[in-house]
Design a protein around this motif. Structure first.
Motif, PDB file in Angstrom:
ATOM      1  N   GLU A  83       7.387  45.502 -33.477  1.00 26.78           N
ATOM      2  CA  GLU A  83       6.414  44.621 -32.792  1.00 26.78           C
ATOM      3  C   GLU A  83       6.984  43.182 -32.328  1.00 26.78           C
ATOM      4  OE1 GLU A  83       6.200  46.129 -35.823  1.00 26.78           O
ATOM      5  OE2 GLU A  83       4.389  47.549 -35.445  1.00 26.78           O
ATOM      6  N   ARG A  84       7.977  42.608 -33.301  1.00 24.56           N
ATOM      7  CA  ARG A  84       8.493  41.472 -32.802  1.00 24.56           C
ATOM      8  C   ARG A  84       9.387  41.479 -31.750  1.00 24.56           C
ATOM      9  NH1 ARG A  84      12.708  38.257 -34.808  1.00 24.56           N
ATOM     10  NH2 ARG A  84      13.358  39.793 -36.182  1.00 24.56           N
ATOM     11  N   ARG A  85      10.098  42.385 -31.853  1.00 24.36           N
ATOM     12  CA  ARG A  85      11.426  42.595 -30.996  1.00 24.36           C
ATOM     13  C   ARG A  85      10.718  42.884 -29.674  1.00 24.36           C
ATOM     14  NH1 ARG A  85      15.313  39.766 -32.579  1.00 24.36           N
ATOM     15  NH2 ARG A  85      16.502  40.528 -34.445  1.00 24.36           N
ATOM     16  N   MET A  86       9.618  43.358 -29.377  1.00 25.00           N
ATOM     17  CA  MET A  86       9.093  43.586 -28.075  1.00 25.00           C
ATOM     18  C   MET A  86       9.187  42.320 -27.172  1.00 25.00           C
ATOM     19  SD  MET A  86       7.748  46.710 -27.158  1.00 25.00           S
ATOM     20  CE  MET A  86       5.979  46.554 -26.344  1.00 25.00           C
ATOM     21  N   LYS A  87       8.897  41.127 -28.101  1.00 28.23           N
ATOM     22  CA  LYS A  87       8.627  39.927 -27.384  1.00 28.23           C
ATOM     23  C   LYS A  87      10.266  39.303 -27.160  1.00 28.23           C
ATOM     24  CE  LYS A  87       4.257  39.248 -29.184  1.00 28.23           C
ATOM     25  NZ  LYS A  87       3.232  38.491 -30.025  1.00 28.23           N
ATOM     26  N   SER A  88      11.152  39.729 -27.874  1.00 21.48           N
ATOM     27  CA  SER A  88      12.667  39.218 -27.977  1.00 21.48           C
ATOM     28  C   SER A  88      13.281  39.430 -26.629  1.00 21.48           C
ATOM     29  CB  SER A  88      13.408  39.648 -28.861  1.00 21.48           C
ATOM     30  OG  SER A  88      12.829  39.449 -30.367  1.00 21.48           O
ATOM     31  N   TYR A  89      14.307  38.489 -26.476  1.00 22.45           N
ATOM     32  CA  TYR A  89      15.055  38.544 -25.188  1.00 22.45           C
ATOM     33  C   TYR A  89      16.605  39.172 -25.658  1.00 22.45           C
ATOM     34  CZ  TYR A  89      11.547  35.949 -22.604  1.00 22.45           C
ATOM     35  OH  TYR A  89      10.596  35.686 -22.096  1.00 22.45           O
ATOM     36  N   PRO A  90      17.371  40.026 -24.727  1.00 18.56           N
ATOM     37  CA  PRO A  90      18.325  40.590 -25.138  1.00 18.56           C
ATOM     38  C   PRO A  90      19.594  39.602 -25.815  1.00 18.56           C
ATOM     39  CG  PRO A  90      17.970  41.054 -22.942  1.00 18.56           C
ATOM     40  CD  PRO A  90      16.876  39.971 -23.245  1.00 18.56           C
ATOM     41  N   THR A  91      19.650  38.165 -25.409  1.00 18.85           N
ATOM     42  CA  THR A  91      20.482  37.511 -26.152  1.00 18.85           C
ATOM     43  C   THR A  91      20.078  37.207 -27.645  1.00 18.85           C
ATOM     44  OG1 THR A  91      19.094  35.672 -25.385  1.00 18.85           O
ATOM     45  CG2 THR A  91      21.111  35.986 -24.040  1.00 18.85           C
ATOM     46  N   GLU A  92      18.889  37.776 -28.024  1.00 17.89           N
ATOM     47  CA  GLU A  92      18.744  37.277 -29.316  1.00 17.89           C
ATOM     48  C   GLU A  92      18.675  38.589 -30.265  1.00 17.89           C
ATOM     49  OE1 GLU A  92      14.543  34.998 -29.587  1.00 17.89           O
ATOM     50  OE2 GLU A  92      14.346  36.208 -27.770  1.00 17.89           O
ATOM     51  N   LEU A  93      19.314  39.837 -29.526  1.00 20.43           N
ATOM     52  CA  LEU A  93      19.635  41.103 -30.443  1.00 20.43           C
ATOM     53  C   LEU A  93      21.142  41.022 -30.552  1.00 20.43           C
ATOM     54  CD1 LEU A  93      16.751  41.508 -29.495  1.00 20.43           C
ATOM     55  CD2 LEU A  93      17.301  43.957 -29.326  1.00 20.43           C
ATOM     56  N   SER A  94      21.539  41.760 -31.707  1.00 19.09           N
ATOM     57  CA  SER A  94      22.955  42.220 -31.807  1.00 19.09           C
ATOM     58  C   SER A  94      23.205  43.113 -30.761  1.00 19.09           C
ATOM     59  CB  SER A  94      23.081  42.560 -33.273  1.00 19.09           C
ATOM     60  OG  SER A  94      22.834  43.945 -33.354  1.00 19.09           O
ATOM     61  N   GLY A  95      24.693  43.325 -30.670  1.00 14.55           N
ATOM     62  CA  GLY A  95      25.186  44.439 -29.764  1.00 14.55           C
ATOM     63  C   GLY A  95      24.632  45.617 -30.006  1.00 14.55           C
ATOM     64  N   GLY A  96      24.611  45.900 -31.483  1.00  9.72           N
ATOM     65  CA  GLY A  96      24.094  47.400 -31.599  1.00  9.72           C
ATOM     66  C   GLY A  96      22.586  47.588 -31.313  1.00  9.72           C
ATOM     67  N   GLN A  97      21.932  46.516 -31.486  1.00  7.90           N
ATOM     68  CA  GLN A  97      20.591  46.564 -31.301  1.00  7.90           C
ATOM     69  C   GLN A  97      20.169  46.665 -29.859  1.00  7.90           C
ATOM     70  OE1 GLN A  97      19.357  43.056 -33.287  1.00  7.90           O
ATOM     71  NE2 GLN A  97      18.516  44.132 -35.074  1.00  7.90           N
ATOM     72  N   ARG A  98      20.964  45.943 -28.860  1.00  9.57           N
ATOM     73  CA  ARG A  98      20.677  45.990 -27.363  1.00  9.57           C
ATOM     74  C   ARG A  98      21.067  47.488 -26.879  1.00  9.57           C
ATOM     75  NH1 ARG A  98      23.121  40.611 -27.500  1.00  9.57           N
ATOM     76  NH2 ARG A  98      25.237  41.571 -27.328  1.00  9.57           N
ATOM     77  N   GLN A  99      21.942  48.208 -27.556  1.00  8.16           N
ATOM     78  CA  GLN A  99      22.601  49.630 -27.502  1.00  8.16           C
ATOM     79  C   GLN A  99      21.233  50.300 -27.767  1.00  8.16           C
ATOM     80  OE1 GLN A  99      24.001  51.198 -25.296  1.00  8.16           O
ATOM     81  NE2 GLN A  99      26.237  51.022 -26.060  1.00  8.16           N
ATOM     82  N   ARG A 100      20.795  50.190 -28.778  1.00  5.53           N
ATOM     83  CA  ARG A 100      19.518  51.157 -29.154  1.00  5.53           C
ATOM     84  C   ARG A 100      18.559  50.978 -28.145  1.00  5.53           C
ATOM     85  NH1 ARG A 100      18.664  50.386 -35.529  1.00  5.53           N
ATOM     86  NH2 ARG A 100      20.378  48.616 -35.223  1.00  5.53           N
ATOM     87  N   VAL A 101      18.151  49.662 -27.784  1.00  2.56           N
ATOM     88  CA  VAL A 101      17.042  49.339 -26.515  1.00  2.56           C
ATOM     89  C   VAL A 101      17.531  50.133 -25.417  1.00  2.56           C
ATOM     90  CG1 VAL A 101      16.223  47.560 -24.982  1.00  2.56           C
ATOM     91  CG2 VAL A 101      16.486  47.230 -27.736  1.00  2.56           C
ATOM     92  N   MET A 102      18.798  50.255 -24.994  1.00  6.04           N
ATOM     93  CA  MET A 102      19.122  50.828 -23.963  1.00  6.04           C
ATOM     94  C   MET A 102      19.138  52.268 -23.995  1.00  6.04           C
ATOM     95  SD  MET A 102      20.535  49.281 -21.240  1.00  6.04           S
ATOM     96  CE  MET A 102      21.065  50.497 -20.637  1.00  6.04           C
ATOM     97  N   ILE A 103      19.198  52.913 -25.235  1.00  2.70           N
ATOM     98  CA  ILE A 103      18.779  54.354 -25.486  1.00  2.70           C
ATOM     99  C   ILE A 103      17.473  54.751 -25.367  1.00  2.70           C
ATOM    100  CG2 ILE A 103      19.005  56.065 -27.239  1.00  2.70           C
ATOM    101  CD1 ILE A 103      21.373  54.730 -28.219  1.00  2.70           C
ATOM    102  N   ALA A 104      16.377  53.609 -25.863  1.00  2.00           N
ATOM    103  CA  ALA A 104      14.913  53.935 -25.816  1.00  2.00           C
ATOM    104  C   ALA A 104      14.696  53.927 -24.361  1.00  2.00           C
ATOM    105  CB  ALA A 104      14.460  52.613 -26.500  1.00  2.00           C
ATOM    106  N   MET A 105      15.345  53.017 -23.608  1.00  2.00           N
ATOM    107  CA  MET A 105      14.824  52.948 -21.970  1.00  2.00           C
ATOM    108  C   MET A 105      15.194  54.250 -21.299  1.00  2.00           C
ATOM    109  SD  MET A 105      16.042  49.131 -21.005  1.00  2.00           S
ATOM    110  CE  MET A 105      15.712  49.234 -19.304  1.00  2.00           C
ATOM    111  N   ALA A 106      16.655  54.512 -21.556  1.00  2.00           N
ATOM    112  CA  ALA A 106      17.018  55.931 -21.081  1.00  2.00           C
ATOM    113  C   ALA A 106      16.086  57.241 -21.480  1.00  2.00           C
ATOM    114  CB  ALA A 106      18.516  56.418 -21.511  1.00  2.00           C
ATOM    115  N   LEU A 107      15.430  57.107 -22.598  1.00  2.00           N
ATOM    116  CA  LEU A 107      14.777  58.132 -23.169  1.00  2.00           C
ATOM    117  C   LEU A 107      13.161  58.304 -22.695  1.00  2.00           C
ATOM    118  CD1 LEU A 107      15.850  58.593 -26.801  1.00  2.00           C
ATOM    119  CD2 LEU A 107      16.647  60.011 -24.671  1.00  2.00           C
ATOM    120  N   ALA A 108      12.963  56.934 -21.914  1.00  2.00           N
ATOM    121  CA  ALA A 108      11.547  56.638 -21.633  1.00  2.00           C
ATOM    122  C   ALA A 108      10.764  57.775 -20.878  1.00  2.00           C
ATOM    123  CB  ALA A 108      11.307  55.290 -21.246  1.00  2.00           C
TER     124      ALA A 108
END
Length: 542
Positions: free
Chosen positions: A150-175
């Motif tokens: 819920e909090r990360r929905m409002k976060s920007y890419p710079t606020e996430l670790s490299g691994g967390q950004r990668q997981r966001v990319m996976i979420a987008m690809a699976l959408a």
């Protein structure tokens, strides 16, 4: 060479050739490659950095760079993708075929929140209202195990670790539940336990949705655990293909045998306690967000919590921990690349007490190799300009010829030929860009280098070469390293002292041998236990 795994492939690539027109001549990135993927099949494309793996994926999606040309046929549902208009490709890209890109920081828009970047393609392709898309996006973040979604929905890419950004990319690809997912090094920024979680997720989607997956990777442990078939590439050519079990048990080429045998080895001799301390940190604390006020909630996130660290001349301190543990943030804080509290002393000078102007001449001695090389390399500068940029700033007395000579020498030391000098970052593979980033840091002959996942984008054969290179440079110039990595095999080979991070804190530290052979903290024990093969982790969840 062509595959005969399925009479009716979902994707059938026939004699694909990809060339790039550069100032130094034509680069033949892919040379008459044929391969196919059946519906619901998982295939892996492996090979060393620069072998053409990613270019096959980019060409399939119609994302070839402007100086690239492709010939041959790429049939998807019997439609030749190379002949489609941009509009028709947009109807396929992200809907029928999705891709997880190798470098998430450059694939995510820094001006949009994580939530908005997942919501937009859902609204465009699914034609659903924002509220429904928002709920779906939240479910996707939970699916890829983003903490506090819920909090990360409002976060920007710079606020996430490299691994967390990668997981966001996976979420987008699976959408949009595509028919085919192309995953280009999707787990390089992830620790072993998170890798296993992501692979389990992809495996379940493969089974439940019948989604085909092309897995592009240099990590053969993942291939063995995950793929039905494997294609081995080198220098743009397809050398070998077959069922994964057959290729691993009876490889046909010397190159495949070399790939399978490559593992980081050796150990670093510990530095004596009498050696000078070059960098010392006490109570380093990094937080993001707002402190509580009269009409303001406490929104602070504590990324690093009161860390002490001591680095001696010629020493390598390894920082290990899961994605999001604070490793990279601590590395940037130590070099004053992010705001922090505490005390950081470099050769007797308190770095937090001096002005930015006073800090500038020290930058030559304090260098960092960033986790995401593409994001840290200017797309408008040639490789030669990038590597010698620091020399123009910190060694203005050198002539242009001397700067060029030192820059080319640095490129040669990291395994890149001088004829790449006039090429731009987008013309290189992820692993080659990482070597450029290392050359840029090393050309200044610094005293301390923070290496943030410097080998994660490199195949095992190049990793071994890079470890030897870093050791040689360290020995020659008495360099001190802070080596940040989730790859415990690499840390064991590189570091003589290890610090284990979790949730921003150091939970255990000690000499490398002691940490690996006799860990005391339960978290350290679990990290080391997780370093057994991913195949075991996927087949034995316990």
């Amino acid at each position: 060479m062509s595959s005969t795994s399925s009479p009716s492939p979902l994707l059938d690539i026939q004699n694909l050739t990809v060339d790039f027109d550069t100032p130094d001549g034509t680069v033949h990135a892919v040379k008459s490659v044929s391969l196919s993927v059946a519906p619901g099949e998982v295939v892996a494309i492996v090979g060393e950095s620069g072998s053409g793996k990613s270019q096959i994926a980019m060409t399939t999606l119609g994302l070839l760079a402007s100086n690239g040309t492709a010939s041959g046929h790429i049939l998807f549902h019997d439609q030749d993708l190379l002949s489609l208009s941009k509009k028709k490709m947009n109807d396929i890209r992200g809907v029928k075929i999705s891709m997880i890109f190798q470098e998430p920081m450059t694939s995510l828009d820094p001006l949009y929140s994580i939530g908005d970047q997942i919501i937009e393609p859902l609204m465009v392709h699914k034609r659903i209202v924002r509220r429904e898309a928002q709920a779906k996006a939240l479910d996707l973040l939970r699916l890829v195990q983003i903490p506090d979604p819920e909090r990360r929905m409002k976060s920007y890419p710079t606020e996430l670790s490299g691994g967390q950004r990668q997981r966001v990319m996976i979420a987008m690809a699976l959408a949009n539940a595509p028919d085919m997912l192309i995953a280009d090094e999707p787990t390089t920024a992830l620790d072993v336990t998170t890798q296993a979680e992501i692979l389990k997720l992809l495996a379940s989607l493969n089974r439940e949705l019948g989604m085909s997956i092309i897995f592009i990777t240099h990590d053969l442990g993942i291939v063995e655990a995950f793929a039905d078939r494997v294609f081995v590439m080198r220098q743009g050519q397809l050398l070998e293909e077959g069922k994964t079990v057959d290729v691993f048990e009876s490889p046909k080429t010397d190159y495949t045998r070399t790939l399978l045998a490559a593992e980081p080895d050796g150990t670093k001799r510990p530095v004596d306690d009498s050696v000078e301390v070059v960098l010392e940190a006490k109570g380093v604390h990094v937080s993001y967000g707002d402190s509580p006020g009269l009409f303001r909630k406490d929104t602070r996130f504590h990324a690093v919590r009161g860390v002490d660290l001591r680095l001696r001349e010629g020493q390598t301190v390894g920082l290990v921990g899961e994605s999001g543990s604070g490793k990279s943030t601590l590395g940037r804080a130590l070099l004053r690349l992010t705001n922090c509290e505490g005390q950081i002393t470099y050769l007797g000078r308190d770095l937090l007490a001096i002005s930015p102007q006073e800090m500038k001449p020290l930058r030559r001695e304090l260098q960092m190799v960033f986790q995401d090389p593409y994001g840290s390399l200017s797309p408008r500068m040639t490789v030669l300009d990038i590597v010698e940029e620091g020399l123009r700033t910190h060694a203005g007395h050198l002539s242009k010829a001397d700067r060029d000579a030192q820059a080319l020498d640095a490129l040669e030391k990291v395994g890149l030929d001088a004829n790449v000098r006039n090429r731009f970052p987008h013309e290189f593979s992820g692993g080659q860009r990482q070597r450029i980033a290392i050359a840029r840091a090393m050309v200044l002959k610094p005293k301390i280098v923070v290496l943030d996942e410097p080998t994660s984008a490199l195949d095992r054969t190049v990793q071994k070469e890079m470890i030897e290179l870093l050791r040689t440079i360290q020995s020659e110039f008495l360099l001190s390293y802070i080596f940040i990595s989730h790859d415990l095999a690499v840390v064991k080979a590189m570091a003589d002292y290890v610090m284990v991070m979790r949730d921003g804190e150091i939970v255990e530290e000690g000499m490398t041998q002691q940490i690996f052979e006799d860990p005391h903290h339960e978290y350290t024990k679990s990290l080391i236990a997780s370093s057994f093969t991913l195949k075991d982790m996927l087949t034995n969840p316990a």
